[in-house]
Scaffold this motif. Sequence first.
Motif, PDB file in Angstrom:
ATOM      1  N   GLY A 235       6.139 -31.449  -3.251  1.00 52.32           N
ATOM      2  CA  GLY A 235       6.017 -31.461  -1.899  1.00 52.32           C
ATOM      3  C   GLY A 235       4.828 -32.556  -1.844  1.00 52.32           C
ATOM      4  N   ASP A 236       3.755 -32.281  -2.495  1.00 49.49           N
ATOM      5  CA  ASP A 236       2.550 -33.112  -2.663  1.00 49.49           C
ATOM      6  C   ASP A 236       2.993 -34.488  -2.634  1.00 49.49           C
ATOM      7  N   GLY A 237       3.804 -34.707  -3.733  1.00 50.31           N
ATOM      8  CA  GLY A 237       4.091 -36.163  -3.974  1.00 50.31           C
ATOM      9  C   GLY A 237       4.658 -36.957  -2.809  1.00 50.31           C
ATOM     10  N   ILE A 238       5.545 -36.342  -2.023  1.00 50.86           N
ATOM     11  CA  ILE A 238       6.040 -36.929  -0.990  1.00 50.86           C
ATOM     12  C   ILE A 238       4.966 -37.069   0.295  1.00 50.86           C
ATOM     13  N   GLY A 239       4.201 -36.051   0.352  1.00 54.97           N
ATOM     14  CA  GLY A 239       3.163 -36.030   1.495  1.00 54.97           C
ATOM     15  C   GLY A 239       2.014 -37.373   1.229  1.00 54.97           C
ATOM     16  N   THR A 240       1.615 -37.305  -0.160  1.00 59.54           N
ATOM     17  CA  THR A 240       0.597 -38.093  -0.549  1.00 59.54           C
ATOM     18  C   THR A 240       0.903 -39.437  -0.507  1.00 59.54           C
ATOM     19  N   LEU A 241       2.149 -39.933  -0.784  1.00 60.78           N
ATOM     20  CA  LEU A 241       2.692 -41.131  -0.910  1.00 60.78           C
ATOM     21  C   LEU A 241       2.567 -41.833   0.833  1.00 60.78           C
ATOM     22  N   ALA A 242       3.069 -41.068   1.655  1.00 58.55           N
ATOM     23  CA  ALA A 242       2.793 -41.484   3.115  1.00 58.55           C
ATOM     24  C   ALA A 242       1.614 -41.510   3.336  1.00 58.55           C
ATOM     25  N   TYR A 243       0.480 -40.648   2.914  1.00 63.23           N
ATOM     26  CA  TYR A 243      -0.986 -40.598   3.255  1.00 63.23           C
ATOM     27  C   TYR A 243      -1.630 -41.654   2.696  1.00 63.23           C
ATOM     28  N   ALA A 244      -1.289 -42.166   1.663  1.00 59.93           N
ATOM     29  CA  ALA A 244      -1.920 -43.376   0.963  1.00 59.93           C
ATOM     30  C   ALA A 244      -1.647 -44.659   1.687  1.00 59.93           C
ATOM     31  N   LEU A 245      -0.254 -44.605   2.120  1.00 60.16           N
ATOM     32  CA  LEU A 245       0.051 -46.036   2.792  1.00 60.16           C
ATOM     33  C   LEU A 245      -0.467 -46.038   4.315  1.00 60.16           C
ATOM     34  N   VAL A 246      -0.716 -44.965   4.842  1.00 54.42           N
ATOM     35  CA  VAL A 246      -1.349 -44.623   6.271  1.00 54.42           C
ATOM     36  C   VAL A 246      -2.569 -45.011   6.024  1.00 54.42           C
ATOM     37  N   ALA A 247      -3.262 -44.459   5.055  1.00 51.75           N
ATOM     38  CA  ALA A 247      -4.872 -45.063   4.655  1.00 51.75           C
ATOM     39  C   ALA A 247      -5.035 -46.445   4.685  1.00 51.75           C
ATOM     40  N   ASP A 248      -4.138 -47.202   4.087  1.00 52.34           N
ATOM     41  CA  ASP A 248      -4.136 -48.615   3.949  1.00 52.34           C
ATOM     42  C   ASP A 248      -4.096 -49.308   5.425  1.00 52.34           C
ATOM     43  N   TYR A 249      -3.209 -48.588   6.256  1.00 53.77           N
ATOM     44  CA  TYR A 249      -3.009 -49.057   7.701  1.00 53.77           C
ATOM     45  C   TYR A 249      -4.378 -48.922   8.317  1.00 53.77           C
ATOM     46  N   ALA A 250      -4.740 -47.906   8.392  1.00 49.57           N
ATOM     47  CA  ALA A 250      -6.213 -47.453   8.726  1.00 49.57           C
ATOM     48  C   ALA A 250      -7.428 -48.294   8.360  1.00 49.57           C
ATOM     49  N   LYS A 251      -7.341 -48.703   7.282  1.00 53.06           N
ATOM     50  CA  LYS A 251      -8.490 -49.646   6.723  1.00 53.06           C
ATOM     51  C   LYS A 251      -8.236 -51.167   7.260  1.00 53.06           C
ATOM     52  N   ALA A 252      -7.036 -51.456   7.321  1.00 57.73           N
ATOM     53  CA  ALA A 252      -6.805 -52.938   7.909  1.00 57.73           C
ATOM     54  C   ALA A 252      -6.860 -53.133   9.299  1.00 57.73           C
ATOM     55  N   HIS A 253      -6.564 -51.933  10.270  1.00 61.54           N
ATOM     56  CA  HIS A 253      -6.615 -52.124  11.494  1.00 61.54           C
ATOM     57  C   HIS A 253      -7.641 -51.572  12.613  1.00 61.54           C
ATOM     58  N   LEU A 254      -8.220 -50.444  11.784  1.00 52.09           N
ATOM     59  CA  LEU A 254      -9.249 -49.768  12.591  1.00 52.09           C
ATOM     60  C   LEU A 254     -10.634 -49.885  12.055  1.00 52.09           C
ATOM     61  N   ALA A 255     -11.465 -50.527  12.748  1.00 52.85           N
ATOM     62  CA  ALA A 255     -12.750 -51.165  12.162  1.00 52.85           C
ATOM     63  C   ALA A 255     -14.175 -49.963  12.124  1.00 52.85           C
ATOM     64  N   ASP A 256     -14.016 -49.046  13.180  1.00 51.57           N
ATOM     65  CA  ASP A 256     -15.016 -48.012  12.956  1.00 51.57           C
ATOM     66  C   ASP A 256     -14.759 -46.534  12.980  1.00 51.57           C
ATOM     67  N   ALA A 257     -15.729 -45.836  12.891  1.00 47.42           N
ATOM     68  CA  ALA A 257     -15.393 -44.587  12.400  1.00 47.42           C
ATOM     69  C   ALA A 257     -14.632 -43.679  13.887  1.00 47.42           C
ATOM     70  N   VAL A 258     -15.232 -44.034  14.853  1.00 44.51           N
ATOM     71  CA  VAL A 258     -14.716 -43.391  16.131  1.00 44.51           C
ATOM     72  C   VAL A 258     -13.145 -43.881  16.143  1.00 44.51           C
ATOM     73  N   ALA A 259     -12.759 -45.097  16.033  1.00 42.89           N
ATOM     74  CA  ALA A 259     -11.233 -45.167  16.056  1.00 42.89           C
ATOM     75  C   ALA A 259     -10.747 -44.679  15.029  1.00 42.89           C
ATOM     76  N   ARG A 260     -11.128 -44.482  13.905  1.00 41.18           N
ATOM     77  CA  ARG A 260     -10.224 -44.005  12.895  1.00 41.18           C
ATOM     78  C   ARG A 260     -10.307 -42.551  12.976  1.00 41.18           C
ATOM     79  N   THR A 261     -11.280 -42.035  13.357  1.00 38.53           N
ATOM     80  CA  THR A 261     -11.056 -40.601  13.655  1.00 38.53           C
ATOM     81  C   THR A 261     -10.023 -40.095  14.607  1.00 38.53           C
ATOM     82  N   SER A 262     -10.031 -41.006  15.993  1.00 42.82           N
ATOM     83  CA  SER A 262      -8.998 -40.797  16.720  1.00 42.82           C
ATOM     84  C   SER A 262      -7.694 -40.953  16.431  1.00 42.82           C
ATOM     85  N   PHE A 263      -7.433 -41.998  15.558  1.00 44.91           N
ATOM     86  CA  PHE A 263      -6.156 -42.179  15.210  1.00 44.91           C
ATOM     87  C   PHE A 263      -5.719 -41.055  14.211  1.00 44.91           C
ATOM     88  N   TYR A 264      -6.447 -40.685  13.219  1.00 46.75           N
ATOM     89  CA  TYR A 264      -5.867 -39.483  12.312  1.00 46.75           C
ATOM     90  C   TYR A 264      -5.753 -38.292  13.412  1.00 46.75           C
TER      91      TYR A 264
END
Length: 435
Positions: A235-264
Motif C-alpha cells: 500500500g505504501d508503494g502505491i501511495g508514495t509513488l503518487a506522493y512523490a510525483l505530486v511533490a514534483d508538481y508542487a515544486k514546479a508550480h507553487l512558489a511560496d509556503a502559503v500556496a503550497r500549504t493551501s494546495f496540500y
Amino acid sequence: MSLPRQAVVEQGAAPTLSALAFFFVMTSYYIMRPVRDQLIGAVGSESLPLFYIAVFVVMLLLTPVFGLLVARFPRKRLLGWSYSFFILCLLAFVPAFVEQDRLGARALGVVFYVWGSVFNLFVVSLFWSFMADIFSSGEARRVFSLIALGGMAGAIFGPLVTKLLVQLIGVAPLLLVSAVALALALVLLLRLSAQHERRPDSRGDEVIGGSLWAGVKELWSRPFLRYMALLMLFGDGIGTLAYALVADYAKAHLADAVARTSFYNDLDLATNLLGAALQLSVTPWLLVRRGAGWGLVVPSLVNLALLAGVALIGGGSVLFFGYSVPLLAVMLVITRGFAYGMTKPAVDALYTRVPRETRYKGKNFVETAVWRFGDVVVTSAVSGLRLLGWGIGGLALLGAGVAVLATMVARRAGWSPDLAPDEHARIRADEASSI
C-alpha cells in the motif's frame, strides 16, 4: 440480570467519546500535516529519500524505547506522557517556522518530517492500540466505523481551519491551534481510560510487560503481523509513488509556503470527504455483514483498477480544486480515501483479535518502522527508475502489479489462522449447532 458487555459498551458513552477524541486527534494532525508537506513541496521529490532514510533510522531507534514504555507503564500514564510531550513539541516548533526562510526548507523539513513521523507513532497509532484494548472484536466491527468517522470529521475540519487561518495568521501559528486540539483529545482519552478501568473485566491498570523487542520478534512468529507488514509495504508503494510525483508538481508550480500549504490542504480535504462518505455508507455494512477481511480486499481492488487506468491513459492534468494537477494527484486522493475510509477501520478491527502485547508493540512496529522502510525503498526505486527513463505509464503499470500482490495478501490477512475467533462468527456457529 446484568446486560452483556457488548450492550453495555454500545449503550454507554464510550463510542461517542472515542469518536470525539479521534476528531480532535485528527484535527490536530491535519492542521500540522500541510505545514509539514509544504516543506516537501519546497524541495521536491529528489529529497524524499533523505527524509525517509532519516525517519526510518529514528523509527528503528525508537522501537525499543516504545517497547520499554509499554512494558513498564500502565495505559493511562503511557497516554498522558506521550500526548503531553507532543503538545509541548508543537509549541516549541512555532519559533522555528517563524524563521523558516532563514533556516531553510531542507534543514527544517528533515527535522519536522522526522518529528511528524514520531507523532504518528505515539499519537495516531497509540490511539488505535488503545481502542483495540477497550473494545472487543464484535464491538469493534460495530463501532470502529463510527470512531473512524469522528476522525474523518476532524480530518475534514482540520484542513478547513487551515484554509481559513493560513491566509490570516500564516504558517507558524497554525501549530498553536494544533496543540490545543491535541490537548482536548488527551482530556477525553484519559476520561475514557478511567471509565474503562472501573469495569470489572478491565485490564487497563495492568502493565503489559513483555520484551522491549516484542514487536520485532512477533513480526517473524505471527502470520497475521507478517501479512500486515506486506500489506503496509504494498500500500505504501502505491501511495508514495503518487506522493512523490505530486511533490514534483508542487515544486514546479507553487512558489511560496502559503500556496503550497493551501494546495496540500485541498488534497487532504478531498481525500477526507471521500473517506467520510465511505464510512457513512459502504464500510459499516461491509464490516458488519461480510467481515473485516473484506475491508482489506476491496481497497486493493480499487487501487488495481486506478493504476491500470493511469497506465492506459497516462498522467495528464485535470482541474482539481481550482488547480491544474497531474492525474496521479486524483489517484492519490482516491487511494488515500479508501485507505482511511475502509482499510483503516478494518485493520484496527482485526487487531482486537490478537493479544494485548501485539496490539501495542507489534502493531506500532508495523505501522511505523515497516511503513518508513517502505518509504525508503519506494522513493529510492522511483528515483532510480525515472533516471532510467521510466515514465508515468510504466510506473503505473508496475504499481498495478503491486496492487495484484496486495489483493492476494489482503485475502490472507483477513482470514489469518492465528487470529482469535470472531465473536459474530462464533455466535453464528453456536446458533447453527443448536438447531
